[in-house]
Design a protein around this motif. Structure first.
Motif: not given
Lengths: 306, 327
Positions: B103, B105, A225-226, A206-207, B86, B57, B89, A203-204, A221-222, A217, B120, A209-213
């Motif tokens: 949701x 990170x 690292x996890x 997807x979050x 991008x 998405x 979103x 989910x995070x 970044x997301x 990135x 961004x 991506x939802x930010x527009x990254x």
């Protein structure tokens, strides 16, 4: 964190004691008499018995072990039963080769397998993924001595580009490192793919991506690292594997490393060498494990050591 | 009024190894600028799928848009390039995700995660300006700004939800998709969050789609309602029109009947008989036919068309054919 590291280093002491005791126990079960092997062919039973007493082999296993540990505590790893050379001096000579081989192949394996695994996860079920998967299967199925021989034939015998065996120059390391890390690249690429794929569906991500990254990135970044924790665990165990288990490679390339030293000693039951090698290897494996655990807490804030 | 969003005949299916799941089946929906729409429906009705489609998405490995289009401010989101998407979103459209536990990170601080949106979409902002915005939005959702240096696992569920909300609001989007944003919260926090979102709407004219199955929240918070069943909108109207309970889709009526009446002494709740539609099949007729007490033969074979019962209030049901009273 410092306190934790110190505690872990102190914990190495009982670990090493346990491992060496176990080695003494196992070796005492192995049939055959080192004294008889060591004595000259024409030696009489009395002479062999005298030799056994002088080596301390007439004492019970536990006494032999305690005597050995007592010497180690005084900084004496003993001498080889056969060559009479100091084990410590020999290890100091040999360890750099094995360590270099281990460090280099682990580094190269990480540099190649983490990006490659991530790429195949991002492009999963595409042609690129299938090709890499095929290559990974190919190289993890190929025995490393066979790869070593192929390398020698192509790059030394036919072309003369690289020295076929021995140690000395950096060029000597090229083929052994390739032969050692090929299979670990293969397996770590596959596991990186699995872990990144697992995280990339979370989910995070997807979050993010939802930010527009952008996709780079999102992945770097997301996701990565996890996914890194299980990946570095795999690389750590590859490193440990090289320390004790690269005997075939050391033999093929005639590298005077720890693995050959140990394996030869096992053949003739040269106890000071066997215990000495195993002790040093287990200390290094313990330190690498500690480093990986400390790296965990750097990568993941949820991991805290008190 | 001008529409910010138009969903036209959207069809989305999930292709899994076991079966094809038809999540959204010809859903059409219009949203005016500044409107707050409550999207109501049971679990599995296609609410989240619709919301994810708006931001394009959907998980591309399994989800497939088989028809329809989504027009945001005159542009079809399915035809947008990666960079257009991008830009859309996070700054134009943002979403409050349903599950705050997963949701966020786990390896990034709360500050960094909120700040990322600004990095961004507002690259001209300085670090100090961004820090200020993040601190402001955190206090707005009721989290002390100094807590921003913490990681998500150091937060309670309700606080995580508020972080998710802060993240969605920080870039001041024109359209906010709130997917059950208050389900994980206790009632007092729920009220705070709703007030906060209401303020945002008043201050910035943000349009919202508020996904919920809580009719109480819809009545209190939204201007209009769309009821979704089996992946299509079966009723749409203003809150006054729908909650007046004069003309309702049989499904909406039974939803209202599920709310216990505090005046009368009722021992049991009244559930809707039958089960939620099996999403692996697309019914030929009305999706609610099997559970409907007014079901006729026609309902099973023929899809009901949109019937306007009054201005701005439609019901997709054969019962309401030619029942418009204001014309």
């Amino acid at each position: 964190m410092l306190k934790y590291a110190l505690k872990r280093i102190l914990l190495l002491i009982p670990t090493v004691l346990g491992i060496t005791l176990f080695i003494y126990f196992i070796m005492s079960l192995v049939p055959g008499d080192p004294a008889a092997m060591l004595a000259p062919q024409e030696a009489t039973a009395e002479e062999i018995e005298a030799l056994r007493v002088s080596m301390g082999l007439d004492k019970p296993m536990l006494i032999q072990y305690l005597r050995y540990i007592w010497n180690v505590l005084q900084g004496d790893l003993g001498v080889s039963w056969f060559t009479k050379k100091s084990v410590a001096a020999e290890l100091v000579n040999r360890l750099p080769y094995t360590l270099t081989l281990g460090v280099m192949s682990t580094l190269i394996a990480s540099i190649i397998s983490i990006p490659l695994g991530t790429l195949t996860a991002v492009k999963h079920n595409t042609l690129a993924d299938y090709v890499v998967t095929f290559l990974c299967l190919f190289f993890s199925a190929m025995p490393n001595f066979w790869l070593a021989i192929l390398l020698q034939i192509n790059f030394s015998l036919n072309t003369g580009w690289l020295p076929a065996f021995g140690m000395g120059t950096p060029a000597h390391y090229v083929m052994p490192v390739i032969a050692v890390c090929a299979s670990s690249i293969a397996s770590n690429t596959r596991s990186t793919r699995t872990w990144v794929l697992d995280v990339i569906r979370s989910d995070y991500v997807r979050t993010a991506r939802a930010k527009g990254a952008n996709e780079v990135t999102v992945v770097m970044k997301h996701a990565l690292r996890n996914a890194l924790l299980p990946i570095i665990t795999g690389l750590g165990s590859s490193f440990a594997g090289v320390l004790g288990g690269s005997v075939v490679i050391e033999t093929v390339f005639a590298i005077p490393g720890v693995s050959t030293y140990l394996t030869t000693a096992v053949g003739v039951r040269d106890m000071p060498i066997i215990t000495g090698c195993i002790m040093v290897i287990s200390i290094f494996v313990g330190i690498v494990n500690l480093l990986i655990d400390l790296l965990y807490s750097v990568i993941d804030p949820r991991v805290k050591y008190e | 009024m001008e529409n910010i969003l138009e969903i036209k005949n959207l069809k989305v299916q999930y292709n899994t190894d076991e079966a094809v799941v038809y999540a959204v089946n010809g859903l059409s929906l219009e949203l005016a600028k500044g409107e707050i729409l409550g999207l109501v429906g049971e679990t599995g009705a296609g609410k989240t799928t619709t919301a994810l489609s708006i931001m394009n998405l959907l998980p591309d490995a399994v989800a497939e848009v088989t028809g329809g289009e989504i027009i945001y401010n005159g542009k079809n989101v399915f035809g947008m390039s990666k960079s257009e998407l991008r830009d859309l979103r996070g700054s134009e459209v943002s979403m409050i995700f349903q599950d705050p536990m997963t949701s966020l990170n786990p390896v990034m601080t709360v500050n960094d995660q909120i700040e990322e949106v600004l990095k961004i979409h507002n690259p001209q902002m300085t670090k100090a300006e961004r820090d200020k915005r993040v601190a402001d939005i955190l206090s707005l959702v009721g989290i002390a700004p100094e807590r921003g240096k913490s990681f998500p696992h150091q937060f309670s569920g309700g606080m995580k939800q508020r972080v998710v909300i802060a993240m969605a609001l920080v870039a001041e989007p024109s359209l906010l998709l709130a997917d059950e944003p208050t389900t994980a919260l206790d009632v007092t926090i729920q009220a705070q969050i709703l007030t906060l979102m209401k303020e945002l709407e008043e201050k910035l004219g943000t349009s919202m789609i508020f996904i919920t199955h809580d009719l109480g929240i819809v009545a209190e918070f939204c201007q209009s309602v769309a009821v979704i069943y089996g992946g299509e909108i079966i009723e749409r109207g203003t809150v006054e029109q729908v909650f007046a309970c004069t003309d309702n889709h049989p499904y909406t009526s039974s939803l209202f009947q599920c709310i216990p009446d505090l005046e009368t002494d009722e021992a049991r709740l009244k559930p809707i008989p039958g089960f939620v539609l099996d999403p692996r099949t697309v019914p030929k007729g009305c999706p609610f036919a099997d559970r409907c007490e007014h079901c006729t033969e026609r309902c099973r074979t023929e899809k009901p068309a949109v019937q306007y019962v009054e201005e701005g209030h439609f019901i997709k049901c054969h019962l309401f054919e030619g029942r418009r009273h204001d014309v």
